[in-house]
Design a protein around this motif. Structure first.
Motif, PDB file in Angstrom:
ATOM      1  N   LEU A   1      28.226 -33.125  35.687  1.00 24.72           N
ATOM      2  CA  LEU A   1      27.878 -34.239  34.818  1.00 24.72           C
ATOM      3  C   LEU A   1      28.529 -34.001  33.465  1.00 24.72           C
ATOM      4  O   LEU A   1      28.813 -32.863  33.092  1.00 24.72           O
ATOM      5  N   THR A   2      28.743 -35.074  32.725  1.00 31.20           N
ATOM      6  CA  THR A   2      29.265 -34.934  31.378  1.00 31.20           C
ATOM      7  C   THR A   2      28.627 -35.995  30.490  1.00 31.20           C
ATOM      8  O   THR A   2      27.934 -36.896  30.969  1.00 31.20           O
ATOM      9  N   ILE A   3      28.848 -35.877  29.191  1.00 29.84           N
ATOM     10  CA  ILE A   3      28.308 -36.850  28.242  1.00 29.84           C
ATOM     11  C   ILE A   3      29.157 -38.122  28.317  1.00 29.84           C
ATOM     12  O   ILE A   3      30.372 -38.070  28.150  1.00 29.84           O
TER      13      ILE A   3
ATOM     14  N   THR B   1      23.625 -40.218  27.246  1.00 27.53           N
ATOM     15  CA  THR B   1      23.758 -40.763  28.594  1.00 27.53           C
ATOM     16  C   THR B   1      24.765 -39.896  29.336  1.00 27.53           C
ATOM     17  O   THR B   1      25.877 -39.660  28.851  1.00 27.53           O
ATOM     18  N   LEU B   2      24.373 -39.408  30.501  1.00 33.65           N
ATOM     19  CA  LEU B   2      25.222 -38.522  31.296  1.00 33.65           C
ATOM     20  C   LEU B   2      25.709 -39.233  32.548  1.00 33.65           C
ATOM     21  O   LEU B   2      25.069 -40.165  33.040  1.00 33.65           O
ATOM     22  N   GLY B   3      26.831 -38.783  33.060  1.00 36.27           N
ATOM     23  CA  GLY B   3      27.362 -39.346  34.300  1.00 36.27           C
ATOM     24  C   GLY B   3      28.488 -38.479  34.825  1.00 36.27           C
ATOM     25  O   GLY B   3      28.849 -37.461  34.224  1.00 36.27           O
ATOM     26  N   TYR B   4      29.059 -38.880  35.944  1.00 38.25           N
ATOM     27  CA  TYR B   4      30.196 -38.147  36.497  1.00 38.25           C
ATOM     28  C   TYR B   4      31.376 -38.218  35.521  1.00 38.25           C
ATOM     29  O   TYR B   4      31.667 -39.290  34.975  1.00 38.25           O
ATOM     30  N   PRO B   5      32.093 -37.122  35.334  1.00 40.99           N
ATOM     31  CA  PRO B   5      33.231 -37.161  34.403  1.00 40.99           C
ATOM     32  C   PRO B   5      34.422 -37.947  34.944  1.00 40.99           C
ATOM     33  O   PRO B   5      35.133 -38.600  34.174  1.00 40.99           O
TER      34      PRO B   5
ATOM     35  N   MET C   1      50.749 -44.025  36.325  1.00 40.77           N
ATOM     36  CA  MET C   1      50.464 -42.646  36.691  1.00 40.77           C
ATOM     37  C   MET C   1      49.522 -41.996  35.694  1.00 40.77           C
ATOM     38  O   MET C   1      48.598 -41.263  36.072  1.00 40.77           O
ATOM     39  N   LYS C   2      49.733 -42.268  34.417  1.00 35.94           N
ATOM     40  CA  LYS C   2      48.847 -41.716  33.394  1.00 35.94           C
ATOM     41  C   LYS C   2      47.421 -42.215  33.579  1.00 35.94           C
ATOM     42  O   LYS C   2      46.458 -41.461  33.389  1.00 35.94           O
ATOM     43  N   GLU C   3      47.282 -43.475  33.951  1.00 40.02           N
ATOM     44  CA  GLU C   3      45.947 -44.028  34.167  1.00 40.02           C
ATOM     45  C   GLU C   3      45.285 -43.387  35.381  1.00 40.02           C
ATOM     46  O   GLU C   3      44.082 -43.086  35.357  1.00 40.02           O
ATOM     47  N   LEU C   4      46.059 -43.130  36.437  1.00 42.16           N
ATOM     48  CA  LEU C   4      45.512 -42.467  37.610  1.00 42.16           C
ATOM     49  C   LEU C   4      45.082 -41.039  37.296  1.00 42.16           C
ATOM     50  O   LEU C   4      44.017 -40.587  37.737  1.00 42.16           O
ATOM     51  N   LEU C   5      45.894 -40.329  36.537  1.00 39.43           N
ATOM     52  CA  LEU C   5      45.540 -38.963  36.135  1.00 39.43           C
ATOM     53  C   LEU C   5      44.278 -38.964  35.279  1.00 39.43           C
ATOM     54  O   LEU C   5      43.414 -38.088  35.416  1.00 39.43           O
ATOM     55  N   ARG C   6      44.181 -39.947  34.401  1.00 37.31           N
ATOM     56  CA  ARG C   6      43.006 -40.039  33.529  1.00 37.31           C
ATOM     57  C   ARG C   6      41.744 -40.266  34.358  1.00 37.31           C
ATOM     58  O   ARG C   6      40.724 -39.601  34.141  1.00 37.31           O
ATOM     59  N   ARG C   7      41.806 -41.188  35.283  1.00 39.42           N
ATOM     60  CA  ARG C   7      40.631 -41.496  36.101  1.00 39.42           C
ATOM     61  C   ARG C   7      40.255 -40.326  37.012  1.00 39.42           C
ATOM     62  O   ARG C   7      39.077 -40.102  37.291  1.00 39.42           O
ATOM     63  N   GLN C   8      41.259 -39.590  37.472  1.00 39.18           N
ATOM     64  CA  GLN C   8      41.005 -38.519  38.440  1.00 39.18           C
ATOM     65  C   GLN C   8      40.543 -37.222  37.784  1.00 39.18           C
ATOM     66  O   GLN C   8      39.650 -36.543  38.305  1.00 39.18           O
ATOM     67  N   TYR C   9      41.139 -36.839  36.628  1.00 42.73           N
ATOM     68  CA  TYR C   9      40.907 -35.507  36.087  1.00 42.73           C
ATOM     69  C   TYR C   9      40.346 -35.480  34.667  1.00 42.73           C
ATOM     70  O   TYR C   9      39.932 -34.426  34.189  1.00 42.73           O
ATOM     71  N   ASP C  10      40.344 -36.609  33.976  1.00 42.36           N
ATOM     72  CA  ASP C  10      39.902 -36.651  32.579  1.00 42.36           C
ATOM     73  C   ASP C  10      38.393 -36.918  32.527  1.00 42.36           C
ATOM     74  O   ASP C  10      37.703 -36.909  33.541  1.00 42.36           O
ATOM     75  N   GLY C  11      37.886 -37.139  31.323  1.00 44.88           N
ATOM     76  CA  GLY C  11      36.524 -37.635  31.190  1.00 44.88           C
ATOM     77  C   GLY C  11      35.462 -36.624  30.850  1.00 44.88           C
ATOM     78  O   GLY C  11      34.288 -36.966  30.744  1.00 44.88           O
ATOM     79  N   TYR C  12      35.836 -35.338  30.663  1.00 43.82           N
ATOM     80  CA  TYR C  12      34.842 -34.350  30.248  1.00 43.82           C
ATOM     81  C   TYR C  12      34.617 -34.474  28.745  1.00 43.82           C
ATOM     82  O   TYR C  12      35.568 -34.539  27.961  1.00 43.82           O
ATOM     83  N   HIS C  13      33.353 -34.497  28.358  1.00 45.09           N
ATOM     84  CA  HIS C  13      32.979 -34.585  26.941  1.00 45.09           C
ATOM     85  C   HIS C  13      31.991 -33.458  26.640  1.00 45.09           C
ATOM     86  O   HIS C  13      30.995 -33.303  27.346  1.00 45.09           O
TER      87      HIS C  13
END
Length: 375
Positions: free
Chosen positions: A351-353, A364-368, A259-271
């Motif tokens: 986009l995020t770093i 390098t930028l991409g989808y968060p 579940m933590k991995e799913l939450l990370r992939r879905q909502y995390d990743g902003y830099h």
């Protein structure tokens, strides 16, 4: 656990027992190490809550901060005169709305601190109000402006216009920009009466067009020290949301780790800096826990109109977005003089770093995350 869905008032969150992710250590550093700041973050990332928290802090409301990190740092808890402006509530596509909004704030403050009839412009009246507040209270003023850029974003690149007293056609975008320039120039003339100033917004407009005559605020939007000032980090997720993560995992019949991995992939990743500290979208994450449902919450609230129009005007192929390169100076390009949409896509959260090359000084930028990619 109570979730503050739609609640942006720090005092209500604390008094009514809603979950609060403690950012007060960062806030203490902010207020003790500088004076005038600008912060850009995507919509629904907690900018208004940050402004509310600062207001409560400068009101000296120590009781609200009991048990938080700042409780062990601040010793004085002085009360300062606070001037808080929220441009988020208005729709500035009609002539006169911006002026009426500012006039309403000035009128209320003049009722409190008095009015000098010799000052008639919005800038000089505000300076006089700040001076009177300082003389009356003996403490310098705090100015907090939320969504400083909305009066321009509402009319950005539109054909909305009017005819002035001389019969000349004027774009409403230019008119609103001049009104804001006149208002923000206050901070230079009132510097001696100011303790702290923060402006928040989504986009960064050119200093010449909006902040002309303004002592330039320190832009902390990509400052590593304040990368997690808004949003939720992985450590904060582990510390504050263990129970709802377990409940969500049970509903979908996943392990907690899955579940933590799913939450990370879905909502995390902003830099928001070169250090690339992972930041979760707080709006989506809290809604997922509150509704016990794994959905696209942030994206479904609507993409800003100005962004859609910008992409259409530039005939930009969004299929190219997932691996874009950018130089540091690209992030300083103002929204009102763009030749490509990359800066505003980054500022808006689409986009995020993804990484930073120190040798070539290239981002390098991409989808968060998946929520943005799918949307």
């Amino acid at each position: 656990m109570k979730y503050p869905i739609g609640i942006q008032s720090f005092d209500q969150i604390r008094e009514d027992g809603y979950v609060y992710v403690d950012k007060t250590g960062l806030i203490y550093n902010l207020v003790t190490q500088g004076k005038t700041y600008f912060l850009s973050r995507p919509r629904r990332f907690g900018k208004s809550l940050l402004v509310s928290t600062l207001a409560c802090y400068f009101q000296g409301r120590k009781d609200l901060f009991a048990g938080l990190e700042i409780d062990g740092l601040e010793k004085d808890w002085y009360e300062y005169p606070i001037f808080r402006i929220d441009f988020n509530g208005g729709l500035y596509t009609q002539l006169g709305i911006l002026e009426a909004t500012i006039e309403g704030y000035l009128g209320n403050w003049e009722d409190i601190y008095g009015k000098n009839p010799n000052y008639t412009t919005i800038g000089t009246r505000f300076i006089e109000i700040l001076r009177r507040a300082y003389e009356l209270t003996g403490r310098r003023a705090v100015v907090l402006i939320d969504e400083y850029d909305k009066p321009i974003l509402d009319v950005l690149d539109t054909e909305a216009c009017f005819y002035d007293d001389y019969g000349k056609q004027v774009l409403l975008e230019n008119h609103n920009r001049e009104i804001l320039k006149s208002f923000y120039s206050t901070f230079k003339g009132a510097d001696q009466y100011l303790r702290f100033v923060l402006l928040t917004g989504v986009t960064k407009f050119s200093q010449v067009s909006v902040f002309s005559g303004f002592n330039q605020p320190k832009d902390i939007s990509m400052d590593e020290r304040y990368e997690a000032l808004c949003g939720i980090t992985q450590n904060e997720l582990e510390a504050f949301f263990e129970e709802p993560t377990i409940q969500l995992a049970a509903k979908y019949q996943y392990t907690v780790k899955e579940m933590k991995e799913l939450l990370r992939r879905q909502y995390d990743g902003y830099h928001f800096s070169k250090s690339c500290v992972d930041v979760y979208n707080p709006f989506s994450l809290i809604n997922a826990f509150a509704q016990k449902s794994y959905e696209n919450y942030w994206f479904s609230t609507g993409t800003p109109t100005f962004l859609i129009e910008l992409l259409q005007q530039m005939n930009f192929d969004i299929r190219l977005l997932d691996r874009m390169d950018a130089k540091p100076e690209d992030f300083d390009k103002a929204t009102d003089c763009l030749t490509d949409p990359i800066p505003v896509l980054y500022q808006s959260g689409y986009l995020t770093i993804k990484s930073y090359d120190t040798f070539f000084r290239t981002y390098t930028l991409g989808y968060p995350n998946e929520e943005v990619r799918i949307g």
